[in-house]
Design a protein around this motif. Structure first.
Motif, PDB file in Angstrom:
ATOM      1  N   MET A  49       0.670 -12.325   4.496  1.00 38.03           N
ATOM      2  CA  MET A  49      -0.018 -11.062   4.257  1.00 38.03           C
ATOM      3  C   MET A  49       0.040 -10.144   5.475  1.00 38.03           C
ATOM      4  O   MET A  49      -0.003  -8.916   5.340  1.00 38.03           O
ATOM      5  N   PHE A  50       0.157 -10.711   6.679  1.00 33.97           N
ATOM      6  CA  PHE A  50       0.129  -9.871   7.875  1.00 33.97           C
ATOM      7  C   PHE A  50       1.353  -8.961   7.990  1.00 33.97           C
ATOM      8  O   PHE A  50       1.212  -7.768   8.292  1.00 33.97           O
ATOM      9  N   PRO A  51       2.578  -9.465   7.745  1.00 36.31           N
ATOM     10  CA  PRO A  51       3.698  -8.506   7.674  1.00 36.31           C
ATOM     11  C   PRO A  51       3.527  -7.492   6.552  1.00 36.31           C
ATOM     12  O   PRO A  51       3.913  -6.326   6.693  1.00 36.31           O
ATOM     13  N   LEU A  52       2.917  -7.923   5.431  1.00 38.49           N
ATOM     14  CA  LEU A  52       2.688  -6.996   4.321  1.00 38.49           C
ATOM     15  C   LEU A  52       1.719  -5.894   4.714  1.00 38.49           C
ATOM     16  O   LEU A  52       1.873  -4.741   4.311  1.00 38.49           O
ATOM     17  N   VAL A  53       0.705  -6.248   5.505  1.00 42.02           N
ATOM     18  CA  VAL A  53      -0.251  -5.251   5.981  1.00 42.02           C
ATOM     19  C   VAL A  53       0.467  -4.170   6.783  1.00 42.02           C
ATOM     20  O   VAL A  53       0.190  -2.967   6.650  1.00 42.02           O
ATOM     21  N   TYR A  54       1.419  -4.576   7.592  1.00 35.77           N
ATOM     22  CA  TYR A  54       2.185  -3.614   8.389  1.00 35.77           C
ATOM     23  C   TYR A  54       3.010  -2.696   7.488  1.00 35.77           C
ATOM     24  O   TYR A  54       3.006  -1.467   7.654  1.00 35.77           O
ATOM     25  N   HIS A  55       3.710  -3.293   6.509  1.00 36.61           N
ATOM     26  CA  HIS A  55       4.563  -2.487   5.638  1.00 36.61           C
ATOM     27  C   HIS A  55       3.748  -1.589   4.713  1.00 36.61           C
ATOM     28  O   HIS A  55       4.202  -0.512   4.329  1.00 36.61           O
ATOM     29  N   MET A  56       2.542  -2.020   4.369  1.00 33.82           N
ATOM     30  CA  MET A  56       1.667  -1.199   3.517  1.00 33.82           C
ATOM     31  C   MET A  56       0.942  -0.127   4.313  1.00 33.82           C
ATOM     32  O   MET A  56       0.236   0.702   3.740  1.00 33.82           O
ATOM     33  N   LYS A  57       1.116  -0.127   5.650  1.00 35.52           N
ATOM     34  CA  LYS A  57       0.516   0.871   6.537  1.00 35.52           C
ATOM     35  C   LYS A  57      -0.994   0.968   6.323  1.00 35.52           C
ATOM     36  O   LYS A  57      -1.559   2.047   6.132  1.00 35.52           O
ATOM     37  N   ILE A  58      -1.634  -0.191   6.347  1.00 39.43           N
ATOM     38  CA  ILE A  58      -3.073  -0.246   6.078  1.00 39.43           C
ATOM     39  C   ILE A  58      -3.859   0.166   7.319  1.00 39.43           C
ATOM     40  O   ILE A  58      -3.565  -0.276   8.435  1.00 39.43           O
ATOM     41  N   ASN A  59      -4.837   1.040   7.120  1.00 37.78           N
ATOM     42  CA  ASN A  59      -5.753   1.426   8.189  1.00 37.78           C
ATOM     43  C   ASN A  59      -7.185   1.195   7.720  1.00 37.78           C
ATOM     44  O   ASN A  59      -7.422   0.556   6.699  1.00 37.78           O
ATOM     45  N   ARG A  60      -8.138   1.720   8.474  1.00 34.06           N
ATOM     46  CA  ARG A  60      -9.549   1.478   8.134  1.00 34.06           C
ATOM     47  C   ARG A  60      -9.891   2.006   6.750  1.00 34.06           C
ATOM     48  O   ARG A  60     -10.656   1.390   6.020  1.00 34.06           O
ATOM     49  N   GLN A  61      -9.313   3.160   6.386  1.00 27.14           N
ATOM     50  CA  GLN A  61      -9.627   3.755   5.092  1.00 27.14           C
ATOM     51  C   GLN A  61      -8.990   2.990   3.933  1.00 27.14           C
ATOM     52  O   GLN A  61      -9.478   3.022   2.809  1.00 27.14           O
ATOM     53  N   THR A  62      -7.880   2.313   4.206  1.00 29.01           N
ATOM     54  CA  THR A  62      -7.177   1.597   3.129  1.00 29.01           C
ATOM     55  C   THR A  62      -7.266   0.082   3.286  1.00 29.01           C
ATOM     56  O   THR A  62      -6.442  -0.648   2.736  1.00 29.01           O
ATOM     57  N   LEU A  63      -8.266  -0.386   4.036  1.00 30.92           N
ATOM     58  CA  LEU A  63      -8.414  -1.824   4.267  1.00 30.92           C
ATOM     59  C   LEU A  63      -8.648  -2.589   2.964  1.00 30.92           C
ATOM     60  O   LEU A  63      -8.342  -3.780   2.860  1.00 30.92           O
TER      61      LEU A  63
ATOM     62  N   MET B 267      -7.001  13.238   9.749  1.00 33.06           N
ATOM     63  CA  MET B 267      -5.542  13.205   9.660  1.00 33.06           C
ATOM     64  C   MET B 267      -4.969  12.269  10.723  1.00 33.06           C
ATOM     65  O   MET B 267      -5.462  12.218  11.845  1.00 33.06           O
ATOM     66  N   GLN B 268      -3.918  11.540  10.345  1.00 32.76           N
ATOM     67  CA  GLN B 268      -3.308  10.572  11.258  1.00 32.76           C
ATOM     68  C   GLN B 268      -1.843  10.931  11.547  1.00 32.76           C
ATOM     69  O   GLN B 268      -1.512  11.330  12.645  1.00 32.76           O
ATOM     70  N   SER B 269      -0.988  10.767  10.541  1.00 37.03           N
ATOM     71  CA  SER B 269       0.440  11.073  10.729  1.00 37.03           C
ATOM     72  C   SER B 269       0.651  12.580  10.713  1.00 37.03           C
ATOM     73  O   SER B 269      -0.021  13.305   9.973  1.00 37.03           O
ATOM     74  N   LEU B 270       1.618  13.039  11.520  1.00 37.98           N
ATOM     75  CA  LEU B 270       1.803  14.484  11.627  1.00 37.98           C
ATOM     76  C   LEU B 270       3.264  14.810  11.958  1.00 37.98           C
ATOM     77  O   LEU B 270       3.884  14.157  12.798  1.00 37.98           O
ATOM     78  N   MET B 271       3.792  15.823  11.264  1.00 38.96           N
ATOM     79  CA  MET B 271       5.091  16.408  11.592  1.00 38.96           C
ATOM     80  C   MET B 271       4.875  17.874  11.938  1.00 38.96           C
ATOM     81  O   MET B 271       4.154  18.573  11.236  1.00 38.96           O
ATOM     82  N   CYS B 272       5.492  18.319  13.011  1.00 39.99           N
ATOM     83  CA  CYS B 272       5.398  19.722  13.417  1.00 39.99           C
ATOM     84  C   CYS B 272       6.819  20.224  13.690  1.00 39.99           C
ATOM     85  O   CYS B 272       7.510  19.690  14.564  1.00 39.99           O
ATOM     86  N   VAL B 273       7.240  21.229  12.910  1.00 41.96           N
ATOM     87  CA  VAL B 273       8.642  21.657  12.928  1.00 41.96           C
ATOM     88  C   VAL B 273       8.724  23.157  13.159  1.00 41.96           C
ATOM     89  O   VAL B 273       8.062  23.931  12.450  1.00 41.96           O
TER      90      VAL B 273
END
Length: 567
Positions: A89-103, A334-340
């Motif tokens: 499950m731990f590699p899956l947690v990484y691939h699922m990009k789980i954070n506090r909101q999606t725990l 907000m967490q991830s961000l792109m600025c172009v």
């Protein structure tokens, strides 16, 4: 899918109640306890390697770990398989990009896999399988039952979850068919892994594990390239659609909306810079367009201003990387961000900011695609500006600098439509004709006639202002559209115009004599008035009626007068 806070709490409680206690009970009640730790460690390593490299097929995420866990169950029993799956499950947690909101995703998946291990393992043992059995027929039958029931129960549990949470689930999804296909491919590897390891030892893990993981990596590389190609195709299609838009508003409306469909963004902002002043040109948050006001200074010293200054696109995977220069309009979650940066004619015109609440939401290749789309966006805006200028030029009379018949025809149609829709209660039309204009041309020359037309158009435009539309109908005829004006009000305005023209001196140049000189002359105008809907419910009918009032009621009655249309 958006789950309620109650549903998320229930998922966490289910895990807390079932998984730790259930694992202890399996340890106490399991028919086989783990004894050969060294061999189990090799199996566990292979399982972890298999779970580290997921791949994507047609939008479905595939993780080939079941074949190893099936072999672990067949050899070591239920407890060993539960421990292996929970560690995977731990590699899956990484691939699922789980954070506090999606725990909650971790809690539910851990609970689900524990339940699957328990149900499938108990089913196979209830049917008569003994842990460590090396009978080929038994291994094939019970191993296949274990793997197939695992896939079926997995999708049944997911279906029940979506149904209970109030969604509209589908049992046999495309994910199910892809997982069945992958199971048919990997099931022989899992059965062979168990049998060969029992015969030749841990060498079997490398003989079977390394080729299958290598195949997984190749499929992953291929699926990633396919995903990139799919996104590039979407970007190309998007670019063509932007190019087809004819107005700047259409382009702005479409740009952020389509970006939200292509990428996992929760908000997007277009920051423009005009005369060295920053402002938010367009903003979208959670799919809704917003009006946001921010000061120039706040934007300038934030991330948006820095990217504008450097002209280089940036990608951040979590808020801690950029929160020290957070733009004032971005939400705190907000967490991830792109600025172009947005370039036009090799000059930076503005900045695009896209953000998501999840960490690691964006891939580096997506930043490049967004950069490309910003180029499409800038070119499309530039083209729309040229189109707008060309259209405006084609709808302006070159001589008088007021609207021409092309514009008049379009505006008249729009105004009549607004009467049908109930937005206007009436539209009045004034048609004006300069009296004896041919005599002016014959006496003073066409250049003087043009000067009179220019001054005449200026007088009408100045008198009408923003109350209506002024256009040159053709020759020495002019038309005024007055929305929401009654015939009586239009007649009064027409009479004021008639007197204004009559009292205004016009300067002409006598080019027909040997010596050019200026002269002041006075002219008059005849005017016809008609109103919709009382005189006509059609635009062309309204024009004809005003024209008839002009010639019958004004010209034939002696000129220099105003006449209204009478049925």
């Amino acid at each position: 899918m958006n789950y309620t806070h109650k549903a998320k709490r229930i998922m966490a409680i289910m895990w807390l109640v079932c998984v730790p206690l259930g694992t202890v009970l399996v340890y106490l009640k399991s028919p086989t306890h783990l004894t050969n730790w060294e061999h189990y460690g090799y199996f566990l390593l292979l399982a972890l390697l298999s779970s580290i490299f997921p791949f994507f097929i047609a939008g479905s995420t595939i993780i080939l770990v079941l074949w190893v866990n099936m072999a672990i169950f067949l050899k070591f029993g239920l407890l060993a398989e539960i421990i292996s799956m929970q560690l995977c499950m731990f590699p899956l947690v990484y691939h699922m990009k789980i954070n506090r909101q999606t725990l909650y995703k971790y809690f539910f998946n851990s609970f689900m896999f524990f339940g699957l291990s328990l149900l499938c393992g108990s089913l196979v043992m209830a049917l008569g399988y003994e842990i460590g059995n090396l009978n080929l027929k038994d291994v094939v039958i019970y191993g296949s039952i274990y793997a197939i029931s695992y896939i079926l129960l997995n999708h049944i549990i997911l279906y029940i979850r979506e149904y209970v949470c109030g969604f509209n689930p589908v049992l046999l999804t495309k994910d199910f068919y892809w997982e069945v296909s992958c199971l048919l491919m990997t099931l022989p590897f899992g059965l062979s892994l168990y049998l060969f390891e029992s015969s030749i030892g841990t060498t079997a893990l490398w003989l079977l594990g390394i080729p299958l993981i290598s195949i997984t990596l190749l499929i992953r590389m291929y699926s990633n390239s396919e995903k990139v190609n799919a996104d590039l195709n979407k970007a190309s299609e998007f670019g063509h659609q932007l190019a087809e838009r004819m107005t700047g508003k259409e382009i702005l409306d479409m740009f952020l909306e389509r970006l939200a469909n292509m990428f996992p963004i929760d908000c997007g902002y277009i920051v423009d810079n005009v005369d060295d002043q920053f402002f938010i040109l367009r903003a979208m948050e959670d799919g809704v367009n917003k009006e946001i006001q921010c000061s120039h200074e706040d934007i300038k010293y934030s991330l948006a201003g820095k990217v504008y200054e450097k002209g280089v696109p940036v990608l951040y995977k979590k808020q801690s990387e950029w929160n020290y220069m957070m733009p004032p309009f971005l939400a705190d979650d907000m967490q991830s961000l792109m600025c172009v940066p947005i370039y036009r004619n090799q000059r930076i015109e503005g900045v695009l900011i896209l953000a998501a609440r999840e960490k690691y939401a964006f891939e580096p290749y997506q930043l490049k695609i967004v950069h490309l789309l910003c180029s499409y966006f800038a070119v499309s805006l530039e083209k729309a500006r040229y189109v707008k200028e060309a259209v405006e030029k084609s709808e302006i009379c070159e001589l008088t600098k007021i609207h021409n018949y092309r514009y008049l025809d379009k505006q008249l149609e729009l105004d009549m439509k607004k009467i049908e829709e109930g937005k206007y209660h009436s539209v009045s039309l004034i048609m004006i004709d300069i009296d004896k204009f041919k005599v002016v041309n014959d006496t003073y020359g066409h250049h003087s006639g043009n000067l009179i037309l220019q001054e005449f158009a200026r007088i009408i435009s100045q008198e009408i202002g923003s109350s209506g539309t002024v256009a040159r109908y053709g020759g020495e005829e002019f038309v005024i559209l007055l929305p929401n004006y009654s015939k009586l009000q239009a007649f009064s305005i027409a009479e004021q115009l008639r007197r204004k023209v009559e009292q205004t001196p016009f300067i002409v140049q006598l080019d027909l004599d040997d010596v050019s000189r200026e002269e002041i002359i006075f002219i008059t105008a005849s005017i016809g008035v008609a109103s919709a809907p009382e005189d006509s419910e059609e635009g062309m009918g309204l024009l004809r009626n005003a024209d008839r009032a002009l010639y019958v009621g004004a010209k034939q009655a002696g000129r220099n007068r105003v006449a209204e249309y009478v049925k």
